[in-house]
Write an enzyme that holds these catalytic residues in place. Structure first.
Site, PDB file in Angstrom:
ATOM      1  N   PRO A   1      16.342  19.241  -6.463  1.00 40.79           N
ATOM      2  CA  PRO A   1      14.919  19.186  -6.122  1.00 40.79           C
ATOM      3  C   PRO A   1      14.687  19.180  -4.611  1.00 40.79           C
ATOM      4  CG  PRO A   1      15.554  17.365  -7.596  1.00 40.79           C
ATOM      5  CD  PRO A   1      16.799  18.066  -7.208  1.00 40.79           C
ATOM      6  N   PRO A   2      13.495  19.584  -4.169  1.00 36.97           N
ATOM      7  CA  PRO A   2      13.188  19.586  -2.747  1.00 36.97           C
ATOM      8  C   PRO A   2      13.283  18.176  -2.162  1.00 36.97           C
ATOM      9  CG  PRO A   2      11.353  20.516  -4.022  1.00 36.97           C
ATOM     10  CD  PRO A   2      12.365  20.022  -4.998  1.00 36.97           C
TER      11      PRO A   2
ATOM     12  N   GLU B   1      17.171   7.421 -24.157  1.00 37.70           N
ATOM     13  CA  GLU B   1      18.560   7.608 -23.712  1.00 37.70           C
ATOM     14  C   GLU B   1      19.456   6.514 -24.273  1.00 37.70           C
ATOM     15  OE1 GLU B   1      19.576  10.358 -22.401  1.00 37.70           O
ATOM     16  OE2 GLU B   1      17.503  11.055 -22.279  1.00 37.70           O
TER      17      GLU B   1
HETATM   18  P1  ADP Z   1      16.069  19.724   1.087  1.00 37.18           P
HETATM   19  O1  ADP Z   1      16.784  20.711   1.960  1.00 37.18           O
HETATM   20  O2  ADP Z   1      16.905  19.273  -0.072  1.00 37.18           O
HETATM   21  O3  ADP Z   1      14.700  20.121   0.668  1.00 37.18           O
HETATM   22  P2  ADP Z   1      16.069  18.169   3.491  1.00 37.18           P
HETATM   23  O4  ADP Z   1      17.502  18.142   3.832  1.00 37.18           O
HETATM   24  O5  ADP Z   1      15.220  19.132   4.213  1.00 37.18           O
HETATM   25  O6  ADP Z   1      15.877  18.385   1.933  1.00 37.18           O
HETATM   26  O7  ADP Z   1      15.485  16.689   3.671  1.00 37.18           O
HETATM   27  C1  ADP Z   1      14.369  16.416   4.475  1.00 37.18           C
HETATM   28  C2  ADP Z   1      14.568  15.129   5.234  1.00 37.18           C
HETATM   29  O8  ADP Z   1      14.619  14.029   4.333  1.00 37.18           O
HETATM   30  C3  ADP Z   1      15.877  15.069   5.980  1.00 37.18           C
HETATM   31  O9  ADP Z   1      15.786  15.661   7.252  1.00 37.18           O
HETATM   32  C4  ADP Z   1      16.117  13.573   6.077  1.00 37.18           C
HETATM   33  O10 ADP Z   1      15.342  12.996   7.085  1.00 37.18           O
HETATM   34  C5  ADP Z   1      15.573  13.069   4.762  1.00 37.18           C
HETATM   35  N1  ADP Z   1      16.633  12.984   3.739  1.00 37.18           N
HETATM   36  C6  ADP Z   1      16.703  13.691   2.581  1.00 37.18           C
HETATM   37  N2  ADP Z   1      17.787  13.352   1.876  1.00 37.18           N
HETATM   38  C7  ADP Z   1      18.439  12.406   2.590  1.00 37.18           C
HETATM   39  C8  ADP Z   1      19.647  11.659   2.391  1.00 37.18           C
HETATM   40  N3  ADP Z   1      20.401  11.823   1.285  1.00 37.18           N
HETATM   41  N4  ADP Z   1      20.008  10.767   3.333  1.00 37.18           N
HETATM   42  C9  ADP Z   1      19.267  10.597   4.441  1.00 37.18           C
HETATM   43  N5  ADP Z   1      18.130  11.270   4.677  1.00 37.18           N
HETATM   44  C10 ADP Z   1      17.699  12.161   3.787  1.00 37.18           C
END
Ligand code: ADP
Length: 478
Positions: free
Chosen positions: A67-68, A289
């Site tokens: 997911p995003p 579940e």
């Molecule tokens: P995606 O690419 O999966 O849509 P992103 O990597 O762009 O997500 O995440 C957006 C922001 O959310 C990151 O820059 C970070 O600040 C925060 N974030 C998301 N997942 C994590 C994680 N597992 N640990 C720390 N920060 C996270």
């Protein structure tokens, strides 16, 4: 200027230069499994010669799906940061927006730049925008998009391992990708990145609370408990909102009130609202579940349950993982009957607890029906119908006609098949019912533990299931 990211060459790709602050694996919390898989890529990019000397085949492409906001982009940047190599990032939707004929040339451009600066990482976000199944959708393909996709495939096939360029792509729709992208030598390494569980959320909150002074009495674990279904991006947002609220009210420390208000704000945000599990839904999922897992455990021919979660996963609300039977050559009748019973376990738990079942069991029912039908028409496991194979083909669609429905047997046989399938499913339902009624106390205990921890592993389950009353052996067949 102080820009960390600069436009690079003709392509719209952005190069994150080596001088910009590096992201490392330590910045990504609660994604240990994904990091473990990416370590190998990092090692290769750091010392490609070492791997080439022994003829190791390193993947060209890695697909991160989930997911995003779950940290896919962050993970890709962390690989570059750890290996200290340049990182070229472009979004699939950037390709598609381009003028006719430009997409394909941008792809070429991107690859040649990365190769010149190898070892390097090319990151393609939203790969589904270019990589959706060719010819999918109404009115044929999208020419420009298809040309871009074809160029991408050509580039991937054209460079060899010595190019030392690794592609990382991200998507939240792995289901619509063109299978050509996933073939060996392309994005053949696939890594799932899911929304974090409670411990993961706590660790993410810890990472993002660095540099944010917290008032006494703030407990990140409590905050993690209040935010089921939040992604890393949501949690980062919560802490940022709380900091903004605190500064606006001229306070020096972020307190629980600011955090609670921030949670509400993020929860009300447009993209969040649908993803937050409502309490009632969470309770139903816990029993559903729990029902699967408890029935599976009480069966005599089923492997142990290794994990249960009530966090949404893909399109499912939760899942129960039983050691897969996949790499076995055959299954016994009793094993199949067990499968039918535990498939029914979720639905039956809903009946017993709420007396008002949801549509959540539709997928279980579909799978159980397919299994029962195979038992009767392919495996010769119904003494009424006998040991014959009924029906030709396996539901292949030919010219839009479902050949599976073309019958090569009489109406009378068809009726007895239907009756036998129905009987198997009703018996399975009854077995699940018997197990759950007998073990009702354990079912409640399990649901409560799921509501509290969201995910339970094998050790936690073993404790809860210590006193499960097994289903009595079935009468011998024939
Ligand atoms: P995606 O690419 O999966 O849509 P992103 O990597 O762009 O997500 O995440 C957006 C922001 O959310 C990151 O820059 C970070 O600040 C925060 N974030 C998301 N997942 C994590 C994680 N597992 N640990 C720390 N920060 C996270």
């Amino acid at each position: 200027g102080g820009s960390k990211v600069m436009k690079f060459g003709k392509s719209k790709a952005k190069l994150v230069s080596k001088e910009s602050p590096q992201v490392t694996f330590a910045d990504v919390a609660g994604a240990d499994e994904a990091i473990e898989e990416l370590e190998e890529i990092k090692d290769f990019l750091k010392e490609p010669a070492k791997f080439q000397a022994v003829g190791a085949r390193i993947p060209k492409g890695v697909l991160l799906y989930g997911p995003p906001g779950t940290g896919k982009t962050l993970l890709a940047r962390a690989v570059a940061g750890e290996a200290n190599v340049p990182f070229y990032a472009i979004s699939g939707s950037d390709f598609v927006e381009m003028f006719v004929g430009v997409g394909a040339s941008r792809v070429r451009d991107l690859f040649s730049q990365a190769k010149e600066n190898a070892p390097a990482i090319i990151f393609i976000d939203e790969i589904d925008a270019v990589g959706r199944h060719r010819g999918a959708g109404m009115g044929g393909g999208h020419d420009e998009r298809e040309q871009t996709l074809n160029q991408l495939l050509v580039e991937m096939d054209g460079f060899d391992v010595k190019a030392n360029v690794i592609l990382i792509a991200a998507t939240n729709r792995p289901d619509i990708l063109d299978p050509a992208l996933l073939r060996p030598g392309r994005f053949d390494r696939q890594i799932g990145v899911d929304a974090p569980d409670m411990l993961g959320r706590k660790r993410i909150l810890e990472v993002h609370s660095k540099g944010k002074p917290m008032a006494e009495g703030v407990d990140l674990e409590v905050l993690a408990r209040k935010t089921p279904g939040f992604t890393g991006a949501d949690l980062a947002n919560v802490l940022n909102e709380a900091a903004l609220l605190t500064a606006r009210s001229n306070a020096q420390l972020i307190d629980n009130r600011a955090l609670d208000e921030a949670v509400d704000r993020v929860m009300a945000g447009p993209q969040r609202r649908t993803r937050v599990m409502r309490d009632k839904e969470k309770l139903i999922t816990a029993y559903h579940e729990g029902g699967h897992a408890l029935v599976a455990t009480a069966m005599n021919f089923t492997d142990p349950v290794t994990k249960i979660t009530i966090l949404p996963r893909g399109r499912a609300l939760g899942y129960t993982m039983v050691m897969p039977l996949e790499d076995r050559y055959s299954v016994t009748r009793n094993e199949l009957l067990d499968q039918l019973a535990y498939a029914m376990g979720g639905r039956v738990a809903e009946e017993i607890i709420f007396h008002d079942p949801t549509s959540g069991a539709s997928n279980d029912i579909e799978k159980a029906t397919a299994t029962a039908r195979k038992m009767v028409t392919e495996f010769g496991m119904s003494s009424v119908v006998g040991p014959l194979k009924l029906g030709q083909g396996s539901g292949e669609v030919f010219l839009g006609r479902d050949m599976g429905h073309q019958r090569d047997y009489s109406e009378r046989v068809a009726e007895s098949v239907d009756r036998e399938v129905r009987q198997l499913l009703e018996d399975a339902h009854d077995e699940a019912y018997e197990v759950l009624i007998k073990n009702r106390v354990i079912l409640d205990e399990l649901a409560t533990a799921l509501l509290e921890h969201e995910t339970l592993d094998q050790t936690a389950l073993a404790e809860i299931f210590a006193n499960v009353e097994q289903l009595p052996a079935r009468p011998q067949w024939l």
